[in-house]
Motif scaffolding. Structure first.
Motif, PDB file in Angstrom:
ATOM      1  N   LYS A  41      -3.035   0.779  -2.201  1.00  0.00           N
ATOM      2  CA  LYS A  41      -3.385   1.741  -1.145  1.00  0.00           C
ATOM      3  C   LYS A  41      -3.789   3.115  -1.674  1.00  0.00           C
ATOM      4  CE  LYS A  41       0.375   1.053   1.505  1.00  0.00           C
ATOM      5  NZ  LYS A  41       1.208   1.183   2.718  1.00  0.00           N
ATOM      6  N   TYR A  47      -6.573   5.094  -0.174  1.00  0.00           N
ATOM      7  CA  TYR A  47      -6.426   5.643   1.173  1.00  0.00           C
ATOM      8  C   TYR A  47      -5.621   6.951   1.208  1.00  0.00           C
ATOM      9  CZ  TYR A  47      -7.867   0.903   2.244  1.00  0.00           C
ATOM     10  OH  TYR A  47      -8.556  -0.292   2.287  1.00  0.00           O
ATOM     11  N   ASN A  66       0.073   5.624   4.268  1.00  0.00           N
ATOM     12  CA  ASN A  66      -0.201   5.205   5.648  1.00  0.00           C
ATOM     13  C   ASN A  66       1.022   4.649   6.377  1.00  0.00           C
ATOM     14  OD1 ASN A  66      -2.825   6.102   5.770  1.00  0.00           O
ATOM     15  ND2 ASN A  66      -3.695   4.159   5.118  1.00  0.00           N
TER      16      ASN A  66
END
Length: 107
Positions: free
Chosen positions: A101, A104, A11
């Motif tokens: 993360k 994600y 991200n």
């Protein structure tokens, strides 16, 4: 030996590293970059270029990020090669430093 893109790239996807790679061993997914382990020449030019410190030598991967060694190899085999710098993810600043993360990651 190879370099590995780790958790903090998810991200964020800054591409400063891509610009300095002499062998074009970076591959791009929707929200993450990976390094092809068979193409990386271990030059270490990419590591200091990453503004979010998400690139590591394979023998210096932080504890808990060992999965990224295999993940980089797996995704580099299917994602397209990237050779030029692009804009980072729109909310990269917000995601910098967020732990764990992997959930994600978009394939």
């Amino acid at each position: 030996m190879t370099f590995v893109v780790g958790d903090n790239c998810i991200n964020c996807k800054h591409t400063d590293c891509v610009e300095v790679c002499p062998v074009d061993c970076f591959y791009e997914g929707p929200n993450f970059l990976v390094i092809h382990p068979d193409e990386c020449i271990d030059c270490a030019l990419c590591e200091p270029e990453c503004p979010v410190d998400a690139i590591f030598s394979e023998d210096e991967l932080p504890e808990g990020q060992e999965v990224y060694l295999e993940l980089n190899a797996e995704l580099a085999a299917i994602w397209p090669n990237i050779t030029e710098k692009k804009d980072s993810m729109p909310e990269a600043e917000k995601w910098d430093g967020v732990p764990n993360k992997l959930q994600y990651l978009e394939r």
